[in-house]
Enzyme design. Sequence first.
Site, PDB file in Angstrom:
ATOM      1  CB  CYS A  43      16.861 -27.312 -20.963  1.00  0.00           C
ATOM      2  SG  CYS A  43      16.700 -29.119 -20.939  1.00  0.00           S
TER       3      CYS A  43
ATOM      4  CB  CYS B 237      17.839 -32.063 -18.047  1.00  0.00           C
ATOM      5  SG  CYS B 237      18.038 -32.207 -19.828  1.00  0.00           S
ATOM      6  CB  SER B 238      20.558 -28.177 -17.101  1.00  0.00           C
ATOM      7  OG  SER B 238      21.410 -29.310 -17.029  1.00  0.00           O
TER       8      SER B 238
END
Lengths: 94, 211
Positions: free
Chosen positions: B104, B107-108
């Site tokens: 990603c 972000c995460s």
Amino acid sequence: MPRYVRGKAGVIERDWGVFVFPDTNAHHAGTKPQHCYSVAFDARELWGKSVEANGRERVYLDLWEDYLEPIAPKSKRQTTKRKTAHHPGRHGKK
Amino acid sequence: MSGDHHNTDDTGPAARVKALEAILTEKGLIDAAALDAIVDIYETRVGPRNGARVVAKAWTDSEYRKRLLANATSAVAELGFAGPEGGHLVAVENTDRIHNLVVCTLCSCYPWPVLGLPPVWYKSFAYRSRAVSDPRGVLRDFGLELAPEVEVRVWDSSAEIRYLVIPERPKGTEGMSEDALAGIVTRDSMVGVAKIAAPASRRIDSGRARA
């Protein structure tokens, strides 16, 4: 949308269906529901010749309709279509 | 690479989170006990073991594998796994010709219901930037050298879809039970940064792995 795909040519591989559009929803400007597609980009299209790539590296991103615009096929190596590829892999070069 | 997803550092984001939590609790906007319960669920009850069960079932049940590839959200729900960050799950399958890797870059984003919370390295700038620009190099850093003829597919979770990699079933596991197979599926293999080694010594254990 991740900056690294801006202005790059990709191929729609799958249609994930209709989703709320975060760009407007996050600003309370409406949900603006629209299709989100899995779009495949050749690594060489994204990064040029600077990377280790032999034509067998692809990056897939999920991109909303509003991020995309149709472009004419440039060459046989890279056929780009928009909105017509509603079936997985239909226009994908495997 | 650390398997610990909890940043215990008292500087940076961790300190900020602690400060925010203290203020929100003080103002009565959040319930500290509820927060602890949520953290506990994702730290101890939901984790990569869920994903390992999904993978093991896909390896041993071809009908399930088909359902998983067609609609991972519902196939995973069959095993009781669902929840935040799992509403639109897609399973991608590794073969001897195709290797999938998940990242990603924004972000995460991570498939919580099947893998739990993301490891620290998954959230690092280095992984997030290099996974898309130099996937073969990143895999090499993880100890995985892919043959040039193997196609690399990097999935950048840039919208609502979350990805689960179904790793290749290693050779030498033919006689193993579904439960025993679940025991050899690693988190890293389901993110796509590793393969599962052929369990040369594990074959002997397959019969009693359930116990």
